[in-house]
Design an enzyme around this catalytic site. Structure first.
Site, mmCIF file in Angstrom:
data_model
loop_
_atom_site.group_PDB
_atom_site.id
_atom_site.type_symbol
_atom_site.label_atom_id
_atom_site.label_comp_id
_atom_site.label_asym_id
_atom_site.label_seq_id
_atom_site.Cartn_x
_atom_site.Cartn_y
_atom_site.Cartn_z
ATOM 1 N N GLU A 149 0.824 -1.212 0.000
ATOM 2 C CA GLU A 149 0.000 0.000 0.000
ATOM 3 C C GLU A 149 0.859 1.264 0.000
ATOM 4 O O GLU A 149 0.509 2.267 -0.645
ATOM 5 C CB GLU A 149 -0.936 -0.006 1.206
ATOM 6 C CG GLU A 149 -2.088 -0.983 1.107
ATOM 7 C CD GLU A 149 -1.673 -2.428 1.356
ATOM 8 O OE1 GLU A 149 -2.439 -3.343 0.977
ATOM 9 O OE2 GLU A 149 -0.582 -2.635 1.928
ATOM 10 N N HIS A 219 -11.345 -5.908 8.255
ATOM 11 C CA HIS A 219 -12.089 -5.677 7.016
ATOM 12 C C HIS A 219 -13.383 -4.905 7.232
ATOM 13 O O HIS A 219 -14.252 -4.890 6.348
ATOM 14 C CB HIS A 219 -12.400 -7.007 6.319
ATOM 15 C CG HIS A 219 -11.192 -7.715 5.804
ATOM 16 N ND1 HIS A 219 -10.454 -8.571 6.582
ATOM 17 C CD2 HIS A 219 -10.572 -7.664 4.596
ATOM 18 C CE1 HIS A 219 -9.436 -9.040 5.869
ATOM 19 N NE2 HIS A 219 -9.487 -8.503 4.659
#
Length: 447
Positions: A149, A219
């Site tokens: 990321e 998540h």
């Protein structure tokens, strides 16, 4: 485990159903079927069924309603009369991930410098938002990246600084934290540290956000509040003297969270074309559950502008993303409480007129719209999924308390996630559901 079972060449099948366990299963199945039949013929409750995401009145199920969406501006719009702009325009039924895909396709078609990149985007992405784009535009414009990321954000910053339109995807907002340094220390300060000579305004970072019902602590997070402190200066041209001036109250980074397919397409296209970097957070549970007719043409919805979904003068509710629909359900429960909740909702409150505002842009948020509403209603309830401490709601509450202090009839109330990691098994109890919102409405109205 089960007696009297014989084995065939293809599957295990019971030789007979005389065993007590099978008889128990059979009785349970019959009861379940009869229960479903009874529920299907149950009389409608007096106040109607409670709205859900699928049946929300905020979604536009027809072409006419979709084309009349407030704030929608077509890129090729020429007529001053909005009614004439509807002539010849078509819509298509889409869910949110299809609307996002449509926006990306338009951006890639109209901007030859635009590229889409991230983990698995060439395969369509885990939520299918980039399905078929690599085949349509080529793998040099829609391509996968390594699982990094920080690298995705850094690559996007470099690409945008060279004048390209960089549309990066972080596969889950929960994993944006390794990119935090690149976003906060580089992208947010790029224009400021070069005194306006360079910028990364063509950078857009997409990321699926918020709860999905079973995502747990890795998540289902809502990290928008972490970026509220990404301070910087927005450099703009002064119309009077033609030179660059600095607005100390502006922020170069914007955070956008849509609630529906029409909003997602328009806001994403505005984000991609905005001269400032944008983090575009897409509520995961809405990818498939929110469905409406979406205009096929290229259109934008302005950033930094909230939308008032329901008008009222007794209390203001501010929210964004998925909780907007929980607020809608709570308002229905307030006016027509189910029998189990009726004793807890005083009759005098059931006719209260509540104003519901979808903030849409979280940073910079639309202070004027919210403040004007609270000046009229005298009460404010803020609802968001992220934890309370250090959240966006605390910032909004502090600003409204300063601006509307003498008009407030009750303390600003926050309905948020708890200050814990998002639990997997108990995720439903973590969320600010309609019951918690209803409780806040009753408490604030009776203060």
């Amino acid at each position: 485990m089960f007696p009297n079972l014989s084995c065939s060449s293809t599957m295990f099948t019971p030789r007979k159903f005389a065993h007590p366990m099978f008889r128990t299963f059979s009785r349970l199945a019959r009861l379940n079927r009869s229960g479903r039949r009874w529920q299907s013929t149950e009389a409608h409750p007096a106040g109607g069924h409670l709205p859900s995401i699928a049946t929300s009145t905020f979604l536009k199920p027809t072409r006419d309603l979709a084309l009349r969406t407030a704030g929608l501006r077509y890129v090729d719009q020429t007529e001053a009369d909005p009614a004439r702009e509807m002539v010849g325009r078509e819509t298509r039924k889409m869910n949110m991930y299809q609307a996002v895909r449509d926006a990306l396709s338009i951006a890639l078609t109209k901007d030859d410098t635009a590229v889409v990149f991230g983990e698995d985007v060439a395969f369509g992405g885990v939520f299918r938002c980039t399905m078929g784009l690599a085949e349509e535009f080529g793998r040099e414009r829609v391509f996968n990246t390594p699982l990094t990321e920080q690298g995705i954000a850094g690559f996007g910053i470099g690409l945008a600084s060279m004048g390209h339109t960089a549309i990066a995807e972080i596969q889950f907002a929960d994993y944006i934290f390794p990119a935090f340094d690149q976003i906060v220390n580089e992208a947010a300060k790029f224009r400021f540290r070069s005194h306006g000579n360079f910028n990364v305004g063509k950078l857009t970072i997409r990321c699926p956000s918020m709860a999905v019902g079973h995502g747990g602590h890795y998540h289902s997070q809502s990290p928008e509040g972490f970026f509220m402190g990404a301070h910087g200066l927005k450099v703009k041209a002064s119309p009077s003297i033609g030179s660059e001036t600095c607005d100390a109250h502006a922020n170069p980074f914007q955070i956008v969270i849509p609630r529906s397919p029409i909003q997602a397409k328009g806001l994403l296209l505005s984000s991609i074309r905005d001269p400032n970097p944008v983090i575009f957070m897409e509520p995961k549970v809405l990818y498939r559950s929110s469905v409406e007719q979406v205009p096929m043409d290229d259109y934008e919805i302005p950033l930094g502008k909230a939308e008032t979904l329901m008008r009222g003068n007794d209390l203001t509710v501010v929210s964004w993303g998925t909780p907007v629909y929980h607020c809608e359900t709570a308002l229905k429960m307030l006016s027509h409480p189910p029998p189990s909740l009726a004793p807890h909702v005083p009759e005098s409150l059931r006719s209260a007129k509540i104003e519901l505002i979808d903030l849409r842009t979280i940073m910079p948020w639309d202070v004027e719209t919210v403040a004007e509403s609270v000046q009229r209603t005298g009460r404010l309830v803020i609802v968001h999924e992220a934890g309370r401490t250090g959240g966006v709601g605390a910032e909004i509450g502090a600003e409204i308390q300063k601006r509307c202090f003498l008009k407030l009839n009750a303390p600003v109330r926050l309905v948020t996630g708890w200050d814990t990691p998002v639990p997997m098994q108990y995720e439903k109890f973590y969320m600010p559901d309609p019951i918690r919102v209803l409780d806040a409405l009753v408490e604030t109205l009776t203060y």
